[in-house]
Each structure stands twice: as structure tokens, then as C-alpha cells.
Design an enzyme around this catalytic site. Structure first.
Site, PDB file in Angstrom:
ATOM      1  N   LYS A  13       0.827  -1.219   0.000  1.00 47.40           N
ATOM      2  CA  LYS A  13       0.000   0.000   0.000  1.00 47.40           C
ATOM      3  C   LYS A  13       0.853   1.257   0.000  1.00 47.40           C
ATOM      4  O   LYS A  13       0.602   2.182  -0.757  1.00 47.40           O
ATOM      5  CB  LYS A  13      -0.916   0.053   1.230  1.00 47.40           C
ATOM      6  N   ARG A  94      -9.550   1.715   9.183  1.00 46.81           N
ATOM      7  CA  ARG A  94      -9.206   0.330   9.493  1.00 46.81           C
ATOM      8  C   ARG A  94     -10.302  -0.371  10.280  1.00 46.81           C
ATOM      9  O   ARG A  94     -10.169  -1.574  10.543  1.00 46.81           O
ATOM     10  CB  ARG A  94      -7.928   0.299  10.333  1.00 46.81           C
ATOM     11  N   ARG A 133      11.398  -6.555   5.487  1.00 50.29           N
ATOM     12  CA  ARG A 133      11.367  -5.100   5.280  1.00 50.29           C
ATOM     13  C   ARG A 133      12.364  -4.391   6.204  1.00 50.29           C
ATOM     14  O   ARG A 133      12.497  -4.727   7.371  1.00 50.29           O
ATOM     15  CB  ARG A 133       9.948  -4.584   5.560  1.00 50.29           C
ATOM     16  N   ARG A 166      11.431  -2.338  11.531  1.00 53.27           N
ATOM     17  CA  ARG A 166      10.410  -1.721  12.373  1.00 53.27           C
ATOM     18  C   ARG A 166      10.093  -2.649  13.536  1.00 53.27           C
ATOM     19  O   ARG A 166      10.080  -3.863  13.369  1.00 53.27           O
ATOM     20  CB  ARG A 166       9.129  -1.492  11.533  1.00 53.27           C
ATOM     21  N   ARG A 177      -0.829  -8.289  13.552  1.00 56.00           N
ATOM     22  CA  ARG A 177      -1.379  -7.269  12.660  1.00 56.00           C
ATOM     23  C   ARG A 177      -2.196  -7.910  11.538  1.00 56.00           C
ATOM     24  O   ARG A 177      -3.241  -7.392  11.142  1.00 56.00           O
ATOM     25  CB  ARG A 177      -0.236  -6.410  12.091  1.00 56.00           C
TER      26      ARG A 177
HETATM   27  P1  AMP Z   1       1.019   0.981   9.039  1.00 55.35           P
HETATM   28  O1  AMP Z   1       2.195   1.861   8.775  1.00 55.35           O
HETATM   29  O2  AMP Z   1      -0.178   1.320   8.222  1.00 55.35           O
HETATM   30  O3  AMP Z   1       1.375  -0.494   8.971  1.00 55.35           O
HETATM   31  O4  AMP Z   1       0.570   1.260  10.552  1.00 55.35           O
HETATM   32  C1  AMP Z   1       1.465   1.005  11.613  1.00 55.35           C
HETATM   33  C2  AMP Z   1       0.700   0.959  12.927  1.00 55.35           C
HETATM   34  O5  AMP Z   1       0.068   2.227  13.162  1.00 55.35           O
HETATM   35  C3  AMP Z   1      -0.427  -0.059  12.990  1.00 55.35           C
HETATM   36  O6  AMP Z   1       0.031  -1.355  13.343  1.00 55.35           O
HETATM   37  C4  AMP Z   1      -1.298   0.555  14.097  1.00 55.35           C
HETATM   38  O7  AMP Z   1      -0.701   0.361  15.362  1.00 55.35           O
HETATM   39  C5  AMP Z   1      -1.186   2.038  13.785  1.00 55.35           C
HETATM   40  N1  AMP Z   1      -2.219   2.488  12.827  1.00 55.35           N
HETATM   41  C6  AMP Z   1      -2.020   2.965  11.557  1.00 55.35           C
HETATM   42  N2  AMP Z   1      -3.175   3.344  10.975  1.00 55.35           N
HETATM   43  C7  AMP Z   1      -4.139   3.096  11.899  1.00 55.35           C
HETATM   44  C8  AMP Z   1      -5.559   3.252  11.908  1.00 55.35           C
HETATM   45  N3  AMP Z   1      -6.227   3.719  10.838  1.00 55.35           N
HETATM   46  N4  AMP Z   1      -6.227   2.907  13.055  1.00 55.35           N
HETATM   47  C9  AMP Z   1      -5.590   2.448  14.123  1.00 55.35           C
HETATM   48  N5  AMP Z   1      -4.256   2.255  14.185  1.00 55.35           N
HETATM   49  C10 AMP Z   1      -3.530   2.562  13.088  1.00 55.35           C
END
Ligand code: AMP
Length: 225
Positions: A13, A94, A133, A166, A177
Site C-alpha cells: 500500500k 481500518r 522489510r 520496524r 497485525r
Molecule cells: P502501518 O504503517 O499502516 O502499517 O501502521 C502502523 C501501525 O500504526 C499499525 O500497526 C497501528 O498500530 C497504527 N495504525 C495505523 N493506521 C491506523 C488506523 N487507521 N487505526 C488504528 N491504528 C492505526
């Protein structure tokens, strides 16, 4: 025109959103990036967010919606005429509550979601991509130990900082996740399918083939509405 990218972690994404936002002139709005920036700033909000991100848990809906709303205001404030230019939402919404909250916050601005692009890939591909990653903690560039390593294998090609994994790309956090995605986010696909806005794109191909398809789907959909 607002676009949402959906798909499990590791499906590409972020990579696709950066590319497609550039091609279509949309503002890339990634909640994960917003949260990581707040954490990096050392603010009180950042330390609250850090507990959720480190555990691989979702940030609570109310807090997430507040941060996105504030970001849309900032984007509008810096745009000509104060109008929010098209946003490409990546990693948001989400949960069903976030999807409803987004609809409401766009409606108060006289706007709406035009199209939702779902990226797909088999689970073993997602796990391999996430486990390999590496990211640059300084400039945010992403790499993969096998498919896209930094030139010297250690330092970011752009800024020379040592790349790292990360905290939420460890096997336990990845499993958590992906399960959260299945439980909480996948049902959103039905929400948007019901609105006739959902388009699926196979994300298990090379980057250009996927982004060409996404641009075709978005421009095709918005041209016909
Ligand atoms: P990502 O970079 O999209 O993988 O997001 C990393 C982390 O940020 C996720 O595992 C959640 O802990 C938090 N996060 C990102 N976007 C959201 C969202 N829309 N709602 C809740 N937590 C989020």
C-alpha cells in the site's frame, strides 16, 4: 476526489500510494506515517501512540479520527481556496467506526469517498515481505533484505543512515497485525462493496504493473461517475 487504499500489511500500500498519489496529484495521507511522525517529534501524543504501535495494536478510533480530521484541516489550510485537494488514504480507515467517521467528516466538508482500491496478495507473500522489510529511521525510505537491499546492505541509499527493522515487523507483531486485519478491517470491504465503490487489484506483481492497474481503475471509475 478522495481515494482509499485497503489491503493487509505488506501488500505494498505504502509503495503504491506514494507512486499513485504522485501520478494523480493526490495528497498521500498515511495514518501509520502520521503516527510515526508524532512519535519521532517526542510529543506527549507521540508517547501515547508509541504504546499501541510497538505492540502492533490499533490506535483507538476516537484518537485516530481526531488526528485525521486535524490533518485534513491542515491540508485544506495550505491549499488554494481552502479546499481539501483529493486525498489518498493509506492504512485508514481500518475499522467500521473509522469508515463511518470518515464519511461524516467528509460530508461536513461537502465531499465524499470516490473509490476504494483493495490490494491483494497471498498470506505467505505478505509475511515474507514484512519480515524482510527494512526502513530508514531518518528519511523513511523502505528496503527489503532480498528484493531491494540498500546498495551497501546496511545504509540508506538516500541519506546514509543505518536502516533498521520496524518494531512491529517481528514475527509475533506481524501475526498480530495480519489477524487484526482479518478481524477488523476486512469487514470494511463489505461496507464499501455495498456502496458500489470497491475495486480489487492483484498486488502480487511487479510495482509498475500494479500501479498502472490502480491508476486505470481510479481514472476509469471517476470518469464514469
Ligand atoms: P502501518 O504503517 O499502516 O502499517 O501502521 C502502523 C501501525 O500504526 C499499525 O500497526 C497501528 O498500530 C497504527 N495504525 C495505523 N493506521 C491506523 C488506523 N487507521 N487505526 C488504528 N491504528 C492505526
Amino acid at each position: 476526489m478522495h481515494v482509499i487504499f485497503m489491503g493487509p500489511q505488506g501488500v505494498g500500500k505504502g509503495t503504491q500510494a506514494t507512486q499513485v498519489a504522485g501520478t494523480l496529484g493526490l495528497v498521500h495521507l498515511s495514518t501509520g506515517d502520521l503516527f510515526r511522525a508524532a512519535i519521532k517529534s517526542g510529543s506527549e501524543l507521540g508517547s501515547t501512540l508509541k504504546t499501541y504501535l510497538d505492540a502492533g495494536d490499533l490506535v483507538p478510533d476516537e484518537l485516530t479520527l481526531r488526528i485525521v480530521d486535524a490533518r485534513l484541516d491542515e491540508i485544506a489550510a495550505s491549499a488554494p481556496g481552502g479546499l481539501v485537494p483529493g486525498a489518498l488514504f493509506d492504512g485508514f480507515p481500518r475499522t467500521p467506526a473509522q469508515a463511518e467517521g470518515l464519511d461524516a467528516m467528509l460530508e461536513t466538508r461537502g465531499e465524499s469517498v470516490a473509490v476504494v482500491v483493495e490490494l491483494t496478495a497471498p498470506r505467505d507473500v505478505l509475511i515474507e515481505r514484512l519480515a524482510g522489510r527494512r526502513v530508514c529511521p531518518s528519511c523513511g525510505a523502505t528496503y527489503h533484505v532480498t528484493y531491494n537491499p540498500p546498495a551497501d546492505g546496511i545504509h540508506c541509499d538516500n541519506c546514509g543512515t543505518a536502516v533498521e527493522q520496524r518494531k512491529d515487523d517481528t514475527p509475533d507483531a506481524i501475526e498480530r497485525r495480519l489477524s487484526l486485519y482479518d478481524e477488523q478491517t476486512a469487514p470494511l470491504l463489505e461496507y464499501y462493496r455495498g456502496q458500489g465503490k470497491l475495486e480489487s487489484v492483484d498486488g502480487d506483481r511487479d510495482v509498475e504493473a500494479v500501479s498502472d492497474d490502480i491508476v486505470r481503475v481510479i481514472t476509469g471509475t471517476t470518469a464514469s461517475t
